[in-house]
Design a protein around this motif. Structure first.
Motif: not given
Length: 137
Positions: A37-42, A75-76
């Motif tokens: 989810p972090v990579a997607t949000r980035a 963090t993201v």
């Protein structure tokens, strides 16, 4: 495995010349990469400029909210010099100079030429100069 199945497999092995009890080759399992989810949000276009929300909170003097927001943001997006810069400003306005210095150093690690953190814009202690930031009352 019951006795009848073992007998049939044994007879098939003798008949066809195959040993049924040899370990089978491991099946190749196709593993699908799960997107974090972090990579997607980035990659989300809104996240690219989300530090502006933290900037707005700092400018409004909502420092605790700004710190919570900007800490989640970096963090993201840990490679956002703007995010680290504004987190440092929030800490500086709160009077937490050590955390402010750490955030400014992280901003410089991402972008060594960050305009507001250049030597000509720092005071003797190495903190950025901003007349509009005062300590909270």
């Amino acid at each position: 495995m019951n006795f009848a199945k073992m007998l049939c497999l044994g007879l098939a092995a003798v008949t066809f010349g195959v040993a049924p009890w040899q370990p089978q080759a491991e099946a190749k399992v196709k593993v699908r990469a799960v997107k974090s989810p972090v990579a997607t949000r980035a990659r989300d276009p809104l996240m690219a400029e989300a530090w502006r929300g933290g900037q707005q909170l700092v400018m409004e003097g909502k420092l605790n909210s700004a710190v919570r927001y900007l800490r989640r943001y970096v963090t993201v997006m840990p490679r956002s010099a703007d995010g680290w810069f504004w987190l440092g400003r929030a800490y500086l306005a709160m009077g937490d100079h050590q955390r402010a210095r750490n955030a400014f150093n992280r901003a410089l690690a991402v972008d060594p030429y960050y305009p507001s953190l250049q030597p000509d814009r720092l005071d003797q202690s190495g903190m950025p100069l901003w007349p509009e930031i005062t300590s909270p009352m």
